[in-house]
Design a protein around this motif. Structure first.
Motif, mmCIF file in Angstrom:
data_model
loop_
_atom_site.group_PDB
_atom_site.id
_atom_site.type_symbol
_atom_site.label_atom_id
_atom_site.label_comp_id
_atom_site.label_asym_id
_atom_site.label_seq_id
_atom_site.Cartn_x
_atom_site.Cartn_y
_atom_site.Cartn_z
ATOM 1 N N LEU A 1 44.861 55.471 29.724
ATOM 2 C CA LEU A 1 45.587 54.427 29.001
ATOM 3 C C LEU A 1 47.082 54.707 29.072
ATOM 4 O O LEU A 1 47.543 55.787 28.715
ATOM 5 C CB LEU A 1 45.137 54.396 27.531
ATOM 6 C CG LEU A 1 45.885 53.435 26.594
ATOM 7 C CD1 LEU A 1 45.711 51.997 27.044
ATOM 8 C CD2 LEU A 1 45.407 53.608 25.156
ATOM 9 N N ASP A 2 47.829 53.718 29.549
ATOM 10 C CA ASP A 2 49.285 53.807 29.619
ATOM 11 C C ASP A 2 49.852 52.998 28.455
ATOM 12 O O ASP A 2 49.795 51.771 28.459
ATOM 13 C CB ASP A 2 49.783 53.249 30.954
ATOM 14 C CG ASP A 2 51.285 53.431 31.149
ATOM 15 O OD1 ASP A 2 52.034 53.235 30.166
ATOM 16 O OD2 ASP A 2 51.698 53.762 32.272
ATOM 17 N N TYR A 3 50.397 53.681 27.446
ATOM 18 C CA TYR A 3 50.863 53.007 26.243
ATOM 19 C C TYR A 3 51.998 52.023 26.546
ATOM 20 O O TYR A 3 52.040 50.916 26.004
ATOM 21 C CB TYR A 3 51.316 54.027 25.195
ATOM 22 C CG TYR A 3 50.182 54.790 24.561
ATOM 23 C CD1 TYR A 3 49.314 54.168 23.670
ATOM 24 C CD2 TYR A 3 49.958 56.126 24.859
ATOM 25 C CE1 TYR A 3 48.269 54.869 23.085
ATOM 26 C CE2 TYR A 3 48.911 56.827 24.280
ATOM 27 C CZ TYR A 3 48.067 56.196 23.397
ATOM 28 O OH TYR A 3 47.028 56.877 22.822
ATOM 29 N N TYR A 4 52.927 52.434 27.395
ATOM 30 C CA TYR A 4 54.057 51.550 27.690
ATOM 31 C C TYR A 4 53.580 50.291 28.402
ATOM 32 O O TYR A 4 54.011 49.168 28.079
ATOM 33 C CB TYR A 4 55.102 52.273 28.545
ATOM 34 C CG TYR A 4 56.295 51.399 28.868
ATOM 35 C CD1 TYR A 4 57.282 51.175 27.909
ATOM 36 C CD2 TYR A 4 56.416 50.777 30.108
ATOM 37 C CE1 TYR A 4 58.365 50.346 28.182
ATOM 38 C CE2 TYR A 4 57.486 49.953 30.389
ATOM 39 C CZ TYR A 4 58.465 49.748 29.425
ATOM 40 O OH TYR A 4 59.528 48.927 29.693
ATOM 41 N N GLU A 5 52.684 50.473 29.371
ATOM 42 C CA GLU A 5 52.169 49.321 30.112
ATOM 43 C C GLU A 5 51.437 48.362 29.167
ATOM 44 O O GLU A 5 51.591 47.147 29.255
ATOM 45 C CB GLU A 5 51.235 49.816 31.219
ATOM 46 C CG GLU A 5 50.810 48.752 32.221
ATOM 47 C CD GLU A 5 49.601 47.940 31.761
ATOM 48 O OE1 GLU A 5 49.481 46.766 32.160
ATOM 49 O OE2 GLU A 5 48.805 48.497 30.981
ATOM 50 N N CYS B 1 52.140 43.013 25.354
ATOM 51 C CA CYS B 1 51.881 42.456 24.022
ATOM 52 C C CYS B 1 52.960 41.451 23.624
ATOM 53 O O CYS B 1 54.162 41.727 23.763
ATOM 54 C CB CYS B 1 51.834 43.572 22.974
ATOM 55 S SG CYS B 1 50.498 44.751 23.221
ATOM 56 N N GLU B 2 52.535 40.324 23.113
ATOM 57 C CA GLU B 2 53.449 39.306 22.589
ATOM 58 C C GLU B 2 52.896 38.802 21.258
ATOM 59 O O GLU B 2 51.702 38.521 21.145
ATOM 60 C CB GLU B 2 53.585 38.125 23.560
ATOM 61 C CG GLU B 2 54.177 38.466 24.920
ATOM 62 C CD GLU B 2 55.653 38.813 24.848
ATOM 63 O OE1 GLU B 2 56.285 38.470 23.815
ATOM 64 O OE2 GLU B 2 56.171 39.416 25.805
#
Length: 559
Positions: free
Chosen positions: A47-51, A56-57
């Motif tokens: 899991l890439d948190y930044y990606e 997210c919107e």
């Protein structure tokens, strides 16, 4: 543009508990596909948190509950299931469902436990829970008091703040004096003992770490020497933050000896106050329930060696009655949801040193008089902790607590015994009275390790063994994620042999599921043995590359 508010907030003309239950059921159906009776919910650790956050919107219009549940359901992936006997990564319990239900309903009505007029009669849950805690400790419940707070850090912070007010009544008004104060903890104490001194402004260095005896308990002779040395150079002694059950070995410091020493120090230096004794018992407190267990008749039929361990732990915690304050985590060994921590004080008059003008005798207290915000750190305080604790205490009762804890001790004993027979295993916690099983996986070229050979290892050999066990910890995680095994525990590079400075590292298995029986302890030990053999055969070459998935919280922040 308006929207249908009842969908999200219910109708003020009814309790809306049926709607809450319906939403819980709908969320359950959405999450159910992630569950497969395994230590981990389904999912991937890649899991890439930044990606994720970049995608997210925040929506501008309402979303119907079903769609919201579908959106948040993936967040439950990778979740450890603490009920599963194979989940052995920390001291986190299965939650009593009756407590969870009470917690959910309490949250829905949103009481603020700052005072009773914001909470109706729900605040009685705090008073009642504190009464029961005082009774199992051995205190007079009519003279004691307590408050639920934000975890074990909160209980330690209250204890140190109270000790500061006790020793220096003007510190709250005029502030702490740099370098003036000191407090003591053991080398096996929790890192928060230093951190709260930092947060309170008296400095982390004011918390002095005392060496322990070979059994891991604080060295009282050294305590005495350090106190005298510091008092004689003009420093103000606040008190003791004692260990009431360490995370790994469940070590309990000798509280009665500290109590006697405290009297001696007060007399010898003619102190105008009595330094306070706090016991950080967030884990060990659970053995207080054995106050009600008949060790002679042994109604639960525990084997002699298991009964001896339980009795030994009770004999240690029996001395908690000599303390001034105690920290209790129901969300660790009390089968409650986070956060359910209680700070309990033997003498309520000392507690009101935090705000003397607001003190009121328990016998005079009526509805409208219970205002914890006068003395608590929080002005906004949840009612979930007290309600969860009281629900759990009443739903289980003292006998069931003894049964749950005793069965865990028994299952842990069997698990260790079978694991110890493995030729690749060196058991570190064989004589420990704690729940954690700590062991080393020994590289084949070392043969069979013993404590004497461990003490003779070079730094290079110690590092090699640590690296080997770290690789095995990653191997265990990978196999668990891939559903090849039904257990999960962690490795620690920072584990230090009690009473030494040897950071040998360890594999830490916390068998803490209340569904861990004698039978599945045998099955798990066999499965672990098979895993060790697979790892030994390939020497961990295909283990995960990630350094740590589960941070070792027992030593994080330790000086």
């Amino acid at each position: 543009m308006d929207f249908d508010r009842k969908i999200y907030f219910g109708d003020y003309r009814c309790t809306n508990l049926k709607k809450l239950a319906a939403y819980i059921e709908e969320l359950n159906e959405t999450i159910e596909p992630l569950f497969d009776a395994h230590p981990l919910f389904k999912g991937e650790y890649a899991l890439d948190y930044y990606e994720y956050l970049s995608r997210c919107e925040l929506n501008s219009e309402p979303i119907e509950p079903k769609k919201v549940f579908e959106y948040i359901a993936p967040l439950y992936s990778n979740l450890p299931d603490w009920r599963n006997p194979g989940t052995m990564i920390n001291v986190i319990p299965a939650v009593n469902l009756v407590s969870a239900a009470t917690s959910s309903v309490t949250q829905m009505f949103n009481p603020n436990f700052a005072q009773d007029t914001y909470s109706g009669n729900l605040t009685l849950a705090e008073l009642e829970s504190v009464k029961y805690l005082s009774q199992i400790i051995g205190w007079d419940w009519e003279k004691s008091c307590g408050v639920f707070t934000f975890g074990g850090t909160g209980t330690n912070m209250y204890a140190t703040k109270l000790a500061l007010c006790n020793a220096d009544a003007e510190s709250g008004k005029y502030g702490a004096v740099k370098g003036r104060y000191f407090t003591l903890t053991s080398k096996n104490g929790h890192p928060t003992h230093y951190q709260i001194c930092d947060w309170l402004g008296i400095g982390s260095d004011s918390c002095i770490e005392i060496e322990c005896n070979p059994d891991g308990r604080i060295n009282v002779s050294e305590v005495k020497r350090v106190i005298r040395e510091n008092i004689e150079v003009g420093r103000t002694f606040l008190g003791y933050n004692m260990t009431g059950g360490s995370t790994n070995e469940l070590i309990v410091d000798p509280i009665k000896e500290i109590y006697d020493l405290n009297d001696e120090i007060v007399k010898d230096y003619d102190l105008p106050y009595k330094p306070m004794i706090h016991v950080d018992s967030v884990l060990g407190w659970i053995f207080l329930f054995f106050r009600y267990y008949d060790f002679e008749k042994n109604p639960n039929d525990y084997p002699d060696d298991v009964l001896k361990r339980i009795k030994s732990m009770y004999d240690h915690v029996f001395e908690f009655k000599y303390a001034d304050t105690l920290g209790v985590d129901f969300h660790k060994t009390g089968f409650c949801p986070y956060i359910t921590s209680a700070f309990v004080v033997k003498d309520r008059s000392k507690f009101f040193n935090l705000n003397p003008s607001t003190s009121i005798d328990l016998k005079d207290m009526k509805y409208g008089d219970y205002n914890p915000f006068y003395t608590s750190l929080e002005y906004s305080r949840t009612g979930v902790g007290p309600m969860a604790a009281l629900t759990c205490l009443k739903s289980l009762g003292t006998n069931s607590f003894c049964k749950l804890v005793g069965d865990l001790v028994l299952a842990t004993h069997i698990f260790r015994k079978r694991l110890k027979d493995n030729p690749h295993v060196f058991m570190l916690s064989d004589g420990s009275e704690g729940f954690a099983t700590l062991f080393l996986l020994v590289p084949p070229r070392y043969g069979k390790l013993t404590y004497s050979t461990v003490f003779s290892l070079t730094d290079g050999q110690t590092k090699e063994i640590k690296d080997y066990n770290t690789r095995y910890g990653k191997f265990v995680l990978r196999e668990c994620i891939e559903r090849k095994t039904n257990f999960l525990f962690t490795s620690s590079r920072s584990y230090t042999l009690p009473g030494t400075d040897i950071k040998i590292g360890a594999i830490k298995a916390y068998p803490f599921s209340i569904f861990l029986t004698e039978e599945n302890a045998e099955v798990l030990a066999k499965e672990v043995g098979e895993s060790i053999q697979r790892f030994t055969d390939q020497d961990g070459d295909q283990a995960c590359t990630r350094d740590e998935y589960f941070v070792d919280m027992t030593t994080a922040g330790k000086k």
